[in-house]
Design a protein around this motif. Sequence first.
Motif, PDB file in Angstrom:
ATOM      1  N   GLY A  54       8.032  -4.373  -1.152  1.00  0.00           N
ATOM      2  CA  GLY A  54       6.812  -3.831  -0.558  1.00  0.00           C
ATOM      3  C   GLY A  54       7.098  -2.584   0.258  1.00  0.00           C
ATOM      4  N   GLN A  55       8.197  -2.612   1.026  1.00  0.00           N
ATOM      5  CA  GLN A  55       8.579  -1.442   1.818  1.00  0.00           C
ATOM      6  C   GLN A  55       8.913  -0.251   0.923  1.00  0.00           C
ATOM      7  N   GLU A  56       9.424  -0.543  -0.279  1.00  0.00           N
ATOM      8  CA  GLU A  56       9.777   0.514  -1.229  1.00  0.00           C
ATOM      9  C   GLU A  56       8.561   1.012  -2.018  1.00  0.00           C
ATOM     10  N   GLY A  57       7.396   0.436  -1.751  1.00  0.00           N
ATOM     11  CA  GLY A  57       6.184   0.880  -2.433  1.00  0.00           C
ATOM     12  C   GLY A  57       6.035   0.341  -3.837  1.00  0.00           C
ATOM     13  N   LEU A  58       6.736  -0.762  -4.146  1.00  0.00           N
ATOM     14  CA  LEU A  58       6.709  -1.285  -5.516  1.00  0.00           C
ATOM     15  C   LEU A  58       5.819  -2.513  -5.669  1.00  0.00           C
ATOM     16  N   THR A  59       5.493  -3.167  -4.567  1.00  0.00           N
ATOM     17  CA  THR A  59       4.618  -4.334  -4.634  1.00  0.00           C
ATOM     18  C   THR A  59       3.531  -4.222  -3.566  1.00  0.00           C
ATOM     19  N   ARG A  60       2.494  -5.032  -3.746  1.00  0.00           N
ATOM     20  CA  ARG A  60       1.394  -5.095  -2.779  1.00  0.00           C
ATOM     21  C   ARG A  60       1.142  -6.555  -2.448  1.00  0.00           C
ATOM     22  N   TYR A  61       0.819  -6.818  -1.198  1.00  0.00           N
ATOM     23  CA  TYR A  61       0.440  -8.173  -0.796  1.00  0.00           C
ATOM     24  C   TYR A  61      -1.049  -8.178  -0.454  1.00  0.00           C
ATOM     25  N   ALA A  62      -1.759  -9.138  -0.993  1.00  0.00           N
ATOM     26  CA  ALA A  62      -3.185  -9.306  -0.658  1.00  0.00           C
ATOM     27  C   ALA A  62      -3.419 -10.758  -0.263  1.00  0.00           C
ATOM     28  N   ARG A  63      -4.133 -10.953   0.833  1.00  0.00           N
ATOM     29  CA  ARG A  63      -4.440 -12.305   1.281  1.00  0.00           C
ATOM     30  C   ARG A  63      -5.150 -13.086   0.176  1.00  0.00           C
ATOM     31  N   ASN A  64      -4.718 -14.309  -0.012  1.00  0.00           N
ATOM     32  CA  ASN A  64      -5.250 -15.229  -1.032  1.00  0.00           C
ATOM     33  C   ASN A  64      -4.866 -14.860  -2.468  1.00  0.00           C
ATOM     34  N   LYS A  65      -4.210 -13.718  -2.637  1.00  0.00           N
ATOM     35  CA  LYS A  65      -3.770 -13.324  -3.982  1.00  0.00           C
ATOM     36  C   LYS A  65      -2.251 -13.286  -4.088  1.00  0.00           C
ATOM     37  N   GLY A  66      -1.586 -13.149  -2.960  1.00  0.00           N
ATOM     38  CA  GLY A  66      -0.132 -13.080  -2.974  1.00  0.00           C
ATOM     39  C   GLY A  66       0.375 -11.686  -3.323  1.00  0.00           C
ATOM     40  N   VAL A  67       1.590 -11.634  -3.866  1.00  0.00           N
ATOM     41  CA  VAL A  67       2.266 -10.365  -4.133  1.00  0.00           C
ATOM     42  C   VAL A  67       2.104  -9.992  -5.606  1.00  0.00           C
ATOM     43  N   THR A  68       1.713  -8.748  -5.849  1.00  0.00           N
ATOM     44  CA  THR A  68       1.629  -8.238  -7.220  1.00  0.00           C
ATOM     45  C   THR A  68       2.392  -6.913  -7.310  1.00  0.00           C
ATOM     46  N   VAL A  69       2.788  -6.569  -8.528  1.00  0.00           N
ATOM     47  CA  VAL A  69       3.405  -5.268  -8.772  1.00  0.00           C
ATOM     48  C   VAL A  69       2.334  -4.201  -8.569  1.00  0.00           C
ATOM     49  N   ARG A  70       2.703  -3.135  -7.898  1.00  0.00           N
ATOM     50  CA  ARG A  70       1.731  -2.152  -7.426  1.00  0.00           C
ATOM     51  C   ARG A  70       1.214  -1.246  -8.549  1.00  0.00           C
ATOM     52  N   ARG A  71      -0.054  -0.896  -8.450  1.00  0.00           N
ATOM     53  CA  ARG A  71      -0.627   0.167  -9.279  1.00  0.00           C
ATOM     54  C   ARG A  71      -0.685   1.436  -8.422  1.00  0.00           C
ATOM     55  N   LEU A  72      -0.207   2.533  -8.957  1.00  0.00           N
ATOM     56  CA  LEU A  72      -0.215   3.782  -8.208  1.00  0.00           C
ATOM     57  C   LEU A  72      -1.379   4.652  -8.629  1.00  0.00           C
ATOM     58  N   GLY A  73      -1.857   5.463  -7.684  1.00  0.00           N
ATOM     59  CA  GLY A  73      -3.009   6.317  -7.942  1.00  0.00           C
ATOM     60  C   GLY A  73      -2.648   7.791  -7.934  1.00  0.00           C
ATOM     61  N   ILE A  74      -3.679   8.623  -7.968  1.00  0.00           N
ATOM     62  CA  ILE A  74      -3.499  10.064  -8.102  1.00  0.00           C
ATOM     63  C   ILE A  74      -2.718  10.654  -6.932  1.00  0.00           C
ATOM     64  N   ASP A  75      -3.029  10.239  -5.706  1.00  0.00           N
ATOM     65  CA  ASP A  75      -2.323  10.793  -4.538  1.00  0.00           C
ATOM     66  C   ASP A  75      -0.839  10.454  -4.586  1.00  0.00           C
ATOM     67  N   GLU A  76      -0.520   9.216  -5.002  1.00  0.00           N
ATOM     68  CA  GLU A  76       0.892   8.820  -5.077  1.00  0.00           C
ATOM     69  C   GLU A  76       1.638   9.620  -6.144  1.00  0.00           C
ATOM     70  N   VAL A  77       0.955   9.895  -7.262  1.00  0.00           N
ATOM     71  CA  VAL A  77       1.595  10.683  -8.329  1.00  0.00           C
ATOM     72  C   VAL A  77       1.914  12.091  -7.836  1.00  0.00           C
ATOM     73  N   ARG A  78       0.966  12.698  -7.146  1.00  0.00           N
ATOM     74  CA  ARG A  78       1.217  14.053  -6.602  1.00  0.00           C
ATOM     75  C   ARG A  78       2.421  14.037  -5.644  1.00  0.00           C
ATOM     76  N   ASP A  79       2.491  13.001  -4.836  1.00  0.00           N
ATOM     77  CA  ASP A  79       3.591  12.880  -3.883  1.00  0.00           C
ATOM     78  C   ASP A  79       4.929  12.697  -4.605  1.00  0.00           C
ATOM     79  N   LEU A  80       4.937  11.836  -5.632  1.00  0.00           N
ATOM     80  CA  LEU A  80       6.165  11.605  -6.401  1.00  0.00           C
ATOM     81  C   LEU A  80       6.664  12.893  -7.043  1.00  0.00           C
TER      82      LEU A  80
END
Length: 217
Positions: A54-80
């Motif tokens: 999660g700290q590396e930006g690879l997973t997301r935690y959501a209450r009642n859903k647990g941990v999932t592999v992250r989906r990245l968006g347009i802002d993250e792509v520009r940053d990468l």
Amino acid sequence: MSNVLSLADQITLELRADIIGGRLLPGMALVENDLVSAYNASRNTIREALHRLGQEGLTRYARNKGVTVRRLGIDEVRDLFQVRRTLELQAIASSKPLREYQSDRMLEAIEASELAREREDWRSVGTHSLAFHQHIVGLMRSPLFDEFFTNVVAQLRLVFCAAPDEQHFQSPWLARDRQIHDLLADGDKQAAGETLAVYLDDSERLLLDILSHSSRH
């Protein structure tokens, strides 16, 4: 000082490798109980590994859903891609003449991509192409940059998964990777840098188009 990895370290590395290899895809659940069984590890160890991802930006935690592999968006792509331009172009600009072992590593990644293309394993084509770009950053001979860029590569792999047609997305880059290698091998790092700059512009534009298209549907 000990270099022995803790179990949490090992699990983090393995899960990150599964992301880079395209075995864990955006939106996939990382179920704690399953990981406890798979790694024969304690719940706390698994939680520590997931927290690091999660700290590396690879997973997301959501209450009642647990941990999932992250989906990245347009802002993250520009940053990468801002990071890619900074590191990869600087690596070429400051590089010394390509040594044989450096050339060999790049060619191994390119040839692995070509073999994956022959068997139409487009996900692996992308993975090996990313390895080639890790070797470009490796020209700086900085373990810190190498470690940081491995995380960038893992996030890029998650972005690649957004392409609805991986063959169409991955096809253009292989010949261009080889061209960059050949320019470096010939000692023409200015042309290699210019070729890479266009490559990164084209890649970013294509990924942003894919993401903006998918967000409209």
